[in-house]
Design a protein around this motif. Structure first.
Motif, short mmCIF file in Angstrom:
data_model
loop_
_atom_site.label_atom_id
_atom_site.label_comp_id
_atom_site.label_asym_id
_atom_site.label_seq_id
_atom_site.Cartn_x
_atom_site.Cartn_y
_atom_site.Cartn_z
N SER A 74 0.86 -1.19 0.00
CA SER A 74 0.00 0.00 0.00
C SER A 74 0.90 1.24 0.00
O SER A 74 2.11 1.14 0.26
N SER A 75 0.32 2.39 -0.27
CA SER A 75 1.12 3.62 -0.26
C SER A 75 1.71 3.88 1.12
O SER A 75 2.83 4.38 1.24
N ASP A 76 0.96 3.55 2.18
CA ASP A 76 1.49 3.71 3.54
C ASP A 76 2.72 2.83 3.75
O ASP A 76 3.72 3.27 4.33
N ALA A 77 2.65 1.60 3.26
CA ALA A 77 3.78 0.69 3.42
C ALA A 77 4.99 1.16 2.62
O ALA A 77 6.11 1.12 3.11
N VAL A 78 4.76 1.64 1.40
CA VAL A 78 5.86 2.13 0.56
C VAL A 78 6.60 3.26 1.26
O VAL A 78 7.83 3.28 1.31
N SER A 79 5.85 4.18 1.85
CA SER A 79 6.50 5.31 2.51
C SER A 79 7.19 4.89 3.81
O SER A 79 8.07 5.59 4.30
N SER A 80 6.83 3.74 4.36
CA SER A 80 7.43 3.25 5.59
C SER A 80 8.71 2.44 5.38
O SER A 80 9.48 2.26 6.32
N ILE A 81 8.94 1.98 4.17
CA ILE A 81 10.08 1.10 3.89
C ILE A 81 11.42 1.73 4.32
O ILE A 81 12.21 1.07 4.99
N PRO A 82 11.69 3.00 3.97
CA PRO A 82 12.99 3.56 4.40
C PRO A 82 13.17 3.56 5.92
O PRO A 82 14.26 3.31 6.43
N TYR A 83 12.11 3.83 6.65
CA TYR A 83 12.17 3.83 8.11
C TYR A 83 12.45 2.42 8.64
O TYR A 83 13.26 2.23 9.54
N ILE A 84 11.80 1.43 8.06
CA ILE A 84 12.01 0.04 8.47
C ILE A 84 13.46 -0.35 8.17
O ILE A 84 14.14 -0.97 9.01
N GLU A 85 13.94 0.01 6.99
CA GLU A 85 15.32 -0.31 6.61
C GLU A 85 16.33 0.32 7.58
O GLU A 85 17.29 -0.34 8.00
N ARG A 86 16.11 1.57 7.95
CA ARG A 86 17.02 2.24 8.89
C ARG A 86 16.98 1.55 10.25
O ARG A 86 18.02 1.39 10.90
N SER A 87 15.80 1.13 10.68
CA SER A 87 15.68 0.44 11.97
C SER A 87 16.41 -0.90 11.95
O SER A 87 17.08 -1.25 12.91
N VAL A 88 16.29 -1.63 10.85
CA VAL A 88 16.99 -2.91 10.72
C VAL A 88 18.50 -2.67 10.75
O VAL A 88 19.25 -3.39 11.43
N GLU A 89 18.97 -1.66 10.03
CA GLU A 89 20.40 -1.33 10.02
C GLU A 89 20.89 -0.99 11.42
O GLU A 89 21.96 -1.43 11.85
N LYS A 90 20.12 -0.21 12.16
CA LYS A 90 20.49 0.19 13.52
C LYS A 90 20.61 -1.04 14.42
O LYS A 90 21.58 -1.18 15.17
N ILE A 91 19.66 -1.94 14.32
CA ILE A 91 19.68 -3.15 15.15
C ILE A 91 20.84 -4.04 14.75
O ILE A 91 21.52 -4.62 15.60
N ASN A 92 21.10 -4.15 13.45
CA ASN A 92 22.24 -4.94 12.99
C ASN A 92 23.55 -4.37 13.52
O ASN A 92 24.44 -5.12 13.95
N GLU A 93 23.68 -3.06 13.52
CA GLU A 93 24.89 -2.42 14.06
C GLU A 93 25.05 -2.73 15.54
O GLU A 93 26.15 -3.02 16.01
N LEU A 94 23.94 -2.68 16.29
CA LEU A 94 24.00 -3.01 17.71
C LEU A 94 24.40 -4.47 17.92
O LEU A 94 25.21 -4.79 18.79
N ALA A 95 23.83 -5.36 17.12
CA ALA A 95 24.10 -6.79 17.26
C ALA A 95 25.55 -7.12 16.90
O ALA A 95 26.15 -8.01 17.50
N GLU A 96 26.10 -6.41 15.92
CA GLU A 96 27.44 -6.72 15.43
C GLU A 96 28.54 -5.93 16.14
O GLU A 96 29.73 -6.16 15.89
N PHE A 97 28.16 -5.05 17.05
CA PHE A 97 29.14 -4.20 17.73
C PHE A 97 30.21 -5.04 18.43
O PHE A 97 29.91 -5.98 19.18
#
Length: 123
Positions: A74-97
């Motif tokens: 949906s258009s809501d989901a499309v606009s949310s993808i960058p935020y989800i991607e940034r959150s995943v990156e942040k968590i990956n950085e924490l996990a790999e620290f």
């Protein structure tokens, strides 16, 4: 941790399905989504139902084959993808620290081997 990070979405899970749909450059059928997520087709049906209820995806019948259904964000989901991607990156950085790149590479290599072994058993 991801659910907590993305609590504003009021979504308990299935972020991976949204991300997978977000990177596709062509319509994706339910069966193709099952293959992309490496889950059973019946599992994809429940994922789709959940995301459709949350108004994050839309289902469209293939006009050429009415048995086939395309899954679209949906258009809501499309606009949310960058935020989800940034959150995943942040968590990956924490996990790999603090873990050396070589050790991470070995971990991912072994994880892939385990997955391949299990996939062979499922056939």
């Amino acid at each position: 941790m991801l659910t907590k990070e993305l609590s504003a979405f009021e979504l308990d899970h299935h972020f991976e399905a949204l991300l997978m749909l977000g990177i596709q450059d062509h319509p994706v059928t339910q069966n193709q989504l099952a293959e992309l997520l490496q889950v059973d087709k019946s599992r994809v049906v429940s994922i789709i139902a959940y995301l459709e209820q949350k108004k994050l995806i839309k289902i469209e019948k293939n006009p050429a084959d009415r048995r086939e259904h395309y899954v679209h964000l949906s258009s809501d989901a499309v606009s949310s993808i960058p935020y989800i991607e940034r959150s995943v990156e942040k968590i990956n950085e924490l996990a790999e620290f603090g873990i050396e790149d070589e050790k991470l590479a070995t971990f991912f290599e072994v994880s892939e081997m385990i997955q391949q072994n299990l996939l062979k058993q499922a056939i």
